[in-house]
Design a protein around this motif. Structure first.
Motif, PDB file in Angstrom:
ATOM      1  N   MET A 139      30.151  21.546 109.113  1.00  0.00           N
ATOM      2  CA  MET A 139      30.272  20.295 108.331  1.00  0.00           C
ATOM      3  C   MET A 139      31.706  19.770 108.400  1.00  0.00           C
ATOM      4  N   LEU A 182      33.327  16.296 109.963  1.00  0.00           N
ATOM      5  CA  LEU A 182      34.066  15.362 109.094  1.00  0.00           C
ATOM      6  C   LEU A 182      35.486  15.100 109.593  1.00  0.00           C
ATOM      7  N   ASP A 206      36.723  11.384 110.482  1.00  0.00           N
ATOM      8  CA  ASP A 206      37.902  10.867 109.803  1.00  0.00           C
ATOM      9  C   ASP A 206      38.860  10.177 110.777  1.00  0.00           C
ATOM     10  N   GLU A 247      23.927  15.477 103.269  1.00  0.00           N
ATOM     11  CA  GLU A 247      24.990  15.585 102.246  1.00  0.00           C
ATOM     12  C   GLU A 247      26.266  14.833 102.670  1.00  0.00           C
ATOM     13  N   ILE A 248      26.579  14.881 103.965  1.00  0.00           N
ATOM     14  CA  ILE A 248      27.834  14.234 104.381  1.00  0.00           C
ATOM     15  C   ILE A 248      27.574  12.943 105.176  1.00  0.00           C
ATOM     16  N   ALA A 251      36.898  21.496 101.968  1.00  0.00           N
ATOM     17  CA  ALA A 251      35.642  20.966 101.414  1.00  0.00           C
ATOM     18  C   ALA A 251      35.950  20.094 100.198  1.00  0.00           C
ATOM     19  N   PHE A 272      37.366  16.792 101.377  1.00  0.00           N
ATOM     20  CA  PHE A 272      36.322  15.890 101.904  1.00  0.00           C
ATOM     21  C   PHE A 272      35.222  15.591 100.874  1.00  0.00           C
ATOM     22  N   LYS A 273      35.440  16.094  99.659  1.00  0.00           N
ATOM     23  CA  LYS A 273      34.503  15.849  98.555  1.00  0.00           C
ATOM     24  C   LYS A 273      33.059  16.292  98.877  1.00  0.00           C
ATOM     25  N   ILE A 274      32.938  17.461  99.490  1.00  0.00           N
ATOM     26  CA  ILE A 274      31.599  18.014  99.731  1.00  0.00           C
ATOM     27  C   ILE A 274      31.120  18.617  98.405  1.00  0.00           C
ATOM     28  N   LYS A 275      30.023  18.075  97.895  1.00  0.00           N
ATOM     29  CA  LYS A 275      29.564  18.530  96.573  1.00  0.00           C
ATOM     30  C   LYS A 275      28.833  19.867  96.673  1.00  0.00           C
TER      31      LYS A 275
END
Ligand code: SF4
Length: 311
Positions: free
Chosen positions: A18, A22, A26, A52-53, A178, A181-184
């Motif tokens: 992931m 990202l 970016d 999710e992403i 993570a 990159f604001k991965i919840k």
């Protein structure tokens, strides 16, 4: 997308893949996450992670090729029936072919230097690249700064300073990224390949000993239920209602399906794996059906289900 650079990412749905996707997005690189699937694992984890992403996942079926290497791996197996080196190499080769055919600029993996001491040291990573015909063409965003210069860098498609120098087994740096990159929903490291499952591996090993040319349908059959090998037959006893229905769906022409008629008990599927008589199949099936029935009546009636006409 400034330069229209395209990257093909081997995407398992784990955190490392992931983050790799990202990091490139970016930098305005057009990223295609790609997941392989087979008889032994699916793309469910990768699909949720891609969603999710905000990526659309590409799925590639490599069941037939992977089955061949499961039977005859060139570089051996892990603790179970998992031929990880051959399998990883196969994925890289396939990714390389897609890259060339469809005009991707490079292949990306989420590999981290030293995360797995044997397969992810510098020498092993370089060897895999070479054997896959992708020397210098694999970008590993999480450890790129620790690795030799890649061809995309030499061509000016990517810059070394965009990437990281993560090394080893700790997940701390990845968890920090993570957060950035604001991965919840950070996925757990557990893999989804049943070839690494000890129980399944034992079943598959036995199947392979008895039937060298086992196929995908045989693999599906030994995935669930109670599995037995008796003489020349393979028998699966369902453990619950869902498995009873599943067995009916998995049956092939030549299989025997037995069900209790006059009492509650499990559905049983019998498949010959070597030459065997119908009597042998019926005897083995009935014995196990009765063994796994709680209250067997005095005169049990067992039905042999006919093969459906619609098949
Ligand atoms: S764990 Fe399974 S999918 Fe992953 S490399 Fe090994 S054999 Fe292939």
């Amino acid at each position: 997308m400034t330069k229209n650079i395209k990257a093909l990412v081997l995407f398992s749905g784990g955190l490392d893949s992931m983050l790799s996707a990202l990091i490139l997005r970016d930098r305005e690189i057009r990223v295609t996450p790609m997941c392989f699937f087979s008889y032994f694992f699916n793309c469910d984890k990768a699909s949720s992670a891609a969603k999710e992403i905000g990526f659309k996942l590409r799925k590639e079926d490599f069941s037939a090729e992977q089955l061949k290497i499961v039977k005859s791996p060139r570089y051996g197996r892990g603790s179970g029936m998992n031929p990880c080196v051959d399998c990883h190499l196969l994925m890289l080769k396939k990714a390389g072919r897609i890259m060339k055919k469809e005009g991707y600029d490079f292949v990306v993996t989420g590999e981290v230097l030293g995360q797995r001491p044997f397969s992810q040291n510098k020498g092993a990573l370089e060897l895999m690249e070479r054997k896959a015909g992708l020397k210098g063409m694999i970008v590993r965003p999480l450890s790129l700064k620790l690795l030799p210069k890649t061809i995309p860098e030499k061509k000016g498609l990517i810059q070394r300073e965009w990437f990281y120098d993560i090394r080893g087994r700790s997940r701390k740096p990845q968890l920090a990224l993570a957060g950035r990159f604001k991965i919840k929903n950070v996925p757990t490291p557990a893999g989804g390949c049943i070839l690494t499952d000890p129980v399944f591996s034992q079943r598959l090993k036995k199947l392979f000993e008895l039937k060298k040319n086992f196929n995908g349908s045989d693999v599906d059959l030994v995935k669930s239920g109670r599995v037995f090998f008796k003489g020349n037959v393979l028998i699966v006893v369902a453990r619950n209602e869902a498995e009873c229905k599943e067995l009916l769906k998995k049956r092939k022409r030549g299989d025997l399906v037995l069900e209790p008629y006059s009492f509650p008990g499990p559905t049983v599927l019998v498949r010959k794996i070597k030459k065997s008589s119908r009597e042998e199949m019926i005897d083995c099936g009935i014995k196990l059906l009765l063994d796994y029935t709680k209250n067997v009546p005095e005169d049990p009636v067992i039905e042999i289900l006919p093969f459906p006409k619609s098949y």
